[in-house]
Motif scaffolding. Structure first.
Motif, PDB file in Angstrom:
ATOM      1  N   THR A 168       0.874  -1.163   0.000  1.00  0.00           N
ATOM      2  CA  THR A 168       0.000   0.000   0.000  1.00  0.00           C
ATOM      3  C   THR A 168       0.917   1.220   0.000  1.00  0.00           C
ATOM      4  O   THR A 168       2.106   1.111   0.303  1.00  0.00           O
ATOM      5  CB  THR A 168      -0.867   0.045   1.268  1.00  0.00           C
ATOM      6  N   ASN A 226       1.091   3.406   2.064  1.00  0.00           N
ATOM      7  CA  ASN A 226       1.633   3.549   3.408  1.00  0.00           C
ATOM      8  C   ASN A 226       2.822   2.628   3.662  1.00  0.00           C
ATOM      9  O   ASN A 226       3.809   3.043   4.255  1.00  0.00           O
ATOM     10  CB  ASN A 226       0.542   3.276   4.420  1.00  0.00           C
ATOM     11  N   TYR A 236       2.444   9.237  -3.747  1.00  0.00           N
ATOM     12  CA  TYR A 236       1.233   8.994  -4.542  1.00  0.00           C
ATOM     13  C   TYR A 236       1.489   9.295  -6.020  1.00  0.00           C
ATOM     14  O   TYR A 236       1.188   8.498  -6.908  1.00  0.00           O
ATOM     15  CB  TYR A 236       0.070   9.857  -4.048  1.00  0.00           C
ATOM     16  N   SER A 287      -7.025  -4.757  -6.424  1.00  0.00           N
ATOM     17  CA  SER A 287      -8.098  -4.445  -5.475  1.00  0.00           C
ATOM     18  C   SER A 287      -8.541  -5.702  -4.741  1.00  0.00           C
ATOM     19  O   SER A 287      -9.150  -6.580  -5.331  1.00  0.00           O
ATOM     20  CB  SER A 287      -9.302  -3.868  -6.217  1.00  0.00           C
ATOM     21  N   ASP A 340     -10.629  -0.643   1.472  1.00  0.00           N
ATOM     22  CA  ASP A 340     -10.094   0.380   2.360  1.00  0.00           C
ATOM     23  C   ASP A 340      -8.958   1.147   1.706  1.00  0.00           C
ATOM     24  O   ASP A 340      -8.853   2.349   1.831  1.00  0.00           O
ATOM     25  CB  ASP A 340      -9.584  -0.228   3.661  1.00  0.00           C
ATOM     26  N   LYS A 341      -8.091   0.389   1.061  1.00  0.00           N
ATOM     27  CA  LYS A 341      -6.931   1.047   0.468  1.00  0.00           C
ATOM     28  C   LYS A 341      -6.480   0.273  -0.753  1.00  0.00           C
ATOM     29  O   LYS A 341      -6.846  -0.887  -0.944  1.00  0.00           O
ATOM     30  CB  LYS A 341      -5.804   1.163   1.479  1.00  0.00           C
ATOM     31  N   SER A 342      -5.710   0.928  -1.578  1.00  0.00           N
ATOM     32  CA  SER A 342      -5.213   0.319  -2.805  1.00  0.00           C
ATOM     33  C   SER A 342      -3.932  -0.444  -2.538  1.00  0.00           C
ATOM     34  O   SER A 342      -3.076   0.030  -1.796  1.00  0.00           O
ATOM     35  CB  SER A 342      -4.927   1.412  -3.826  1.00  0.00           C
ATOM     36  N   TYR A 343      -3.819  -1.592  -3.181  1.00  0.00           N
ATOM     37  CA  TYR A 343      -2.574  -2.331  -3.151  1.00  0.00           C
ATOM     38  C   TYR A 343      -1.908  -2.201  -4.507  1.00  0.00           C
ATOM     39  O   TYR A 343      -2.587  -2.138  -5.529  1.00  0.00           O
ATOM     40  CB  TYR A 343      -2.828  -3.812  -2.867  1.00  0.00           C
ATOM     41  N   SER A 389     -10.831   0.270  -5.673  1.00  0.00           N
ATOM     42  CA  SER A 389     -10.539   0.589  -4.286  1.00  0.00           C
ATOM     43  C   SER A 389     -11.181   1.890  -3.855  1.00  0.00           C
ATOM     44  O   SER A 389     -11.069   2.278  -2.710  1.00  0.00           O
ATOM     45  CB  SER A 389      -9.036   0.648  -4.074  1.00  0.00           C
ATOM     46  N   ASP A 390     -11.858   2.561  -4.772  1.00  0.00           N
ATOM     47  CA  ASP A 390     -12.492   3.806  -4.388  1.00  0.00           C
ATOM     48  C   ASP A 390     -13.682   3.568  -3.474  1.00  0.00           C
ATOM     49  O   ASP A 390     -13.906   4.301  -2.532  1.00  0.00           O
ATOM     50  CB  ASP A 390     -12.976   4.578  -5.614  1.00  0.00           C
TER      51      ASP A 390
END
Ligand SMILES: [Mn+2]
Ligand SMILES: [Mn+2]
Ligand SMILES: [Zn+2]
Ligand SMILES: [Zn+2]
Lengths: 142, 142
Positions: A39, A41, A61, A77, A81-84, B80-81
């Motif tokens: 991710t 993060n 990003y 996907s 919650d978040k993109s991988y 993921s949106d």
DNA sequence: AAACTATATTATAATTATTCTAAACTATTG
DNA sequence: CAATAGTTTAGAATAATTATAATATAGTTT
């Protein structure tokens, strides 16, 4: 183990300026043995840990999206919650470990070739990918 | 075409109080011919259009999650949106039309049975689903 | 190399999807 | 009907992501 100059060439070839930040990100992303599933993060954390360098989140990003657009990364996907993202850009399948939230590549010859008998008319198949969710036996299936 | 009383029974059976809002949402979700693939926003809009009724967004979220937990809905990740949900709760595959952003069920016998030769050790397979991305020929592959 | 121009970086604000909160409300049970 | 446990609601909070706009840098021209 790619060197800096190779990254510079690669970036130039795709019309991306080889900036300090992009080169750092290349190092973290592509100088590794195995596929990296991450991710934004995870990546930001990796940059901090591995290089002891701080790159603005916005840049992380931007860069990830730039690399995706150029085909050096692909987005996966599994979870809304978040993109991988994935450094393995080939068409391939995944295991998703629900216990650890880890994505794991599934060798293509671990699954028989997938044949779609009837496709949507007028459309072309762009990709066919399998997601295998796994968990230890006792896990609640959420 | 299910009647209200049937929804009431169903909800009671699963320990959910048959409230006005939940019944409305049942109508919108389950009184239709075909599978419904939707985002929370689609659903909220549907409620407004079909029933000319306003249900608080928080309630829509609550209800969708309650229904998911009870197994009346399932969640699908293609993007993921936002989260997509599905009134078809069986194990099944999907086409995703990149032109229209539409999810379409793929008949299970449209694809040969998928056999995973080597699973991750110590883990149990919870689901195996195929996502087939399609687009009209000329589409840019994003 | 200095100047120029196009691009990239950054901090920060904005946006969007989703979840939380706590007060008002309602279904169920006795 | 009254008690209570569960539900709804508006609005606040959170978290991921995207937009903005000022500053900095890379590549190009002079
Ligand atoms: Mn994205
Ligand atoms: Mn989200
Ligand atoms: Zn992968
Ligand atoms: Zn479906």
């Amino acid at each position: 183990m790619l060197k800096n100059s190779q990254f510079i060439d690669k970036l130039r070839q795709s019309g991306l300026r080889p900036t300090k930040q992009r080169l750092k990100i290349c190092e973290v992303l592509f100088n590794r043995e195995k596929t990296f599933h991450f991710t934004i993060n995870d990546l930001a954390k990796s940059i901090l840990e591995k290089l002891n360098e701080k790159i603005s989140l916005a840049t992380v990003y931007n860069t990830v999206h730039a690399f995706k657009k150029k085909g050096y990364l692909k987005e996966i996907s599994i979870n809304s919650d978040k993109s991988y993202f994935d450094t393995n850009i080939t068409n391939h399948h995944h295991f998703f470990d629900e216990d650890t939230n880890q994505l794991i590549d599934c060798d293509n010859d671990n699954i028989e070739n997938i044949n779609i008998k009837n496709n949507i008319t007028g459309k072309k198949v762009k990709s066919v990918e399998v997601l295998i969710k796994v968990a230890s036996d006792n896990q609640n299936q959420n």
